[in-house]
Structure formats: C-alpha cells, structure tokens
Design a protein around this motif. Sequence first.
Motif, PDB file in Angstrom:
ATOM      1  N   ARG A  15       0.870  -1.174   0.000  1.00  0.00           N
ATOM      2  CA  ARG A  15       0.000   0.000   0.000  1.00  0.00           C
ATOM      3  C   ARG A  15       0.908   1.226   0.000  1.00  0.00           C
ATOM      4  NH1 ARG A  15      -5.059  -1.136   4.145  1.00  0.00           N
ATOM      5  NH2 ARG A  15      -6.024  -2.746   2.861  1.00  0.00           N
ATOM      6  N   TYR A  17      -0.497   4.531  -0.603  1.00  0.00           N
ATOM      7  CA  TYR A  17      -1.278   5.685  -0.147  1.00  0.00           C
ATOM      8  C   TYR A  17      -2.530   5.176   0.545  1.00  0.00           C
ATOM      9  CZ  TYR A  17      -4.234   9.741   0.094  1.00  0.00           C
ATOM     10  OH  TYR A  17      -5.038  10.732   0.564  1.00  0.00           O
ATOM     11  N   GLU A  18      -2.885   5.839   1.634  1.00  0.00           N
ATOM     12  CA  GLU A  18      -4.093   5.441   2.338  1.00  0.00           C
ATOM     13  C   GLU A  18      -4.674   6.640   3.063  1.00  0.00           C
ATOM     14  OE1 GLU A  18      -5.543   1.737   5.154  1.00  0.00           O
ATOM     15  OE2 GLU A  18      -3.424   1.995   4.704  1.00  0.00           O
ATOM     16  N   TRP A  22     -10.114   5.169   1.351  1.00  0.00           N
ATOM     17  CA  TRP A  22      -9.587   4.227   0.375  1.00  0.00           C
ATOM     18  C   TRP A  22      -8.073   4.154   0.443  1.00  0.00           C
ATOM     19  CZ3 TRP A  22      -6.846   7.094  -3.229  1.00  0.00           C
ATOM     20  CH2 TRP A  22      -7.233   8.428  -3.394  1.00  0.00           C
ATOM     21  N   THR A  23      -7.575   3.112  -0.200  1.00  0.00           N
ATOM     22  CA  THR A  23      -6.132   2.900  -0.245  1.00  0.00           C
ATOM     23  C   THR A  23      -5.719   2.561  -1.680  1.00  0.00           C
ATOM     24  OG1 THR A  23      -4.282   1.696   0.744  1.00  0.00           O
ATOM     25  CG2 THR A  23      -6.260   0.441   0.331  1.00  0.00           C
ATOM     26  N   VAL A  24      -4.495   2.915  -2.021  1.00  0.00           N
ATOM     27  CA  VAL A  24      -3.925   2.597  -3.329  1.00  0.00           C
ATOM     28  C   VAL A  24      -2.659   1.792  -3.076  1.00  0.00           C
ATOM     29  CG1 VAL A  24      -2.908   3.516  -5.454  1.00  0.00           C
ATOM     30  CG2 VAL A  24      -4.842   4.704  -4.374  1.00  0.00           C
ATOM     31  N   GLU A  49     -12.689  -4.456  -5.068  1.00  0.00           N
ATOM     32  CA  GLU A  49     -11.271  -4.164  -5.280  1.00  0.00           C
ATOM     33  C   GLU A  49     -11.103  -3.855  -6.757  1.00  0.00           C
ATOM     34  OE1 GLU A  49      -7.007  -6.145  -4.052  1.00  0.00           O
ATOM     35  OE2 GLU A  49      -8.673  -7.498  -4.455  1.00  0.00           O
ATOM     36  N   ILE A 102      -1.831  -1.499 -10.417  1.00  0.00           N
ATOM     37  CA  ILE A 102      -2.290  -0.559  -9.398  1.00  0.00           C
ATOM     38  C   ILE A 102      -3.576  -1.148  -8.842  1.00  0.00           C
ATOM     39  CG2 ILE A 102      -3.087   1.794  -8.929  1.00  0.00           C
ATOM     40  CD1 ILE A 102      -0.126   1.599  -9.846  1.00  0.00           C
ATOM     41  N   ILE A 104      -6.849  -0.444  -6.052  1.00  0.00           N
ATOM     42  CA  ILE A 104      -7.566   0.536  -5.245  1.00  0.00           C
ATOM     43  C   ILE A 104      -8.638  -0.228  -4.490  1.00  0.00           C
ATOM     44  CG2 ILE A 104      -8.973   2.643  -5.262  1.00  0.00           C
ATOM     45  CD1 ILE A 104      -7.169   1.987  -8.396  1.00  0.00           C
TER      46      ILE A 104
END
Length: 131
Positions: A15, A17-18, A22-24, A49, A102, A104
């Motif tokens: 991960r 970014y969070e 949401w998280t990427v 997802e 990627i 998400i």
Amino acid sequence: MNIAQYEFAGEGMQRVYENEKWTVGIKNWKPANDITGIDCLERHNKTDELFVLTEGTCTLVYANETESGLEFNSVKMVPGKVFNIPAALWHNTITQKDTKLILIEDSNTSMENSDILKLDKDQIDNIRSLV
C-alpha cells in the motif's frame, strides 16, 4: 503544499497511499502470483477491489460458488482498463516478472473481513488450463 509521489519496485504488493476512505497499492510479480506458484484464491467479503494493469501481463482468475462446487473463469487484463472485483468473489492474479498493477480498495479491507481459500491439485490444474 506539494504533490506527493509514490512508487514501489519490490516483489509483491505494498500500500503506497491510504486515507480514511480508500487505499492505493502497487502490486508487482511475486512467486505466489506466477502460474507455477498459484495455490490459493482470496475474497474480500465487504468491499470491492479495483485493478489497473500498467506494465506486463496479468490474468485475473476467479471462481463463483455453485451447488456443484467452484466454477473457475479468467479475464486477461488490458493495460489502462479498470477491472472491478466485486465483494465476496474468489479471485487472484496470475502475473509475469515484468508485471505492475495498481490496486484501489476501501481502506477498511483487511484479513479480518477477507478469506483465503487453499486450492487442491485439481483446482490448480483447472486454473492453469484457463491461463
């Protein structure tokens, strides 16, 4: 204020970014996602997802539960398209060493609301035949 940038070049998923919603993550090839290493499927019971293929090759494998057992299928990913895995769908990614995805998902997605299904030899052979 500046624009943040994130990257991950290691094996597997991280991960990058969070926030509270949401998280990427960035998912790269790892042995367990190779056609020779696949041994399980996972599902997230409460959240969808999303995957986007940016480099390489990836086949999404998935299974629906039926009265006669699991029904396996696959989708070959196309770079730049968004692929949605609905909540509670058994799935996994089959990748090659040059693959980068990627992903998400909801930031509340975790192993507490997800399941792992260990595959038997026949199920693994079935998945390999789809890829």
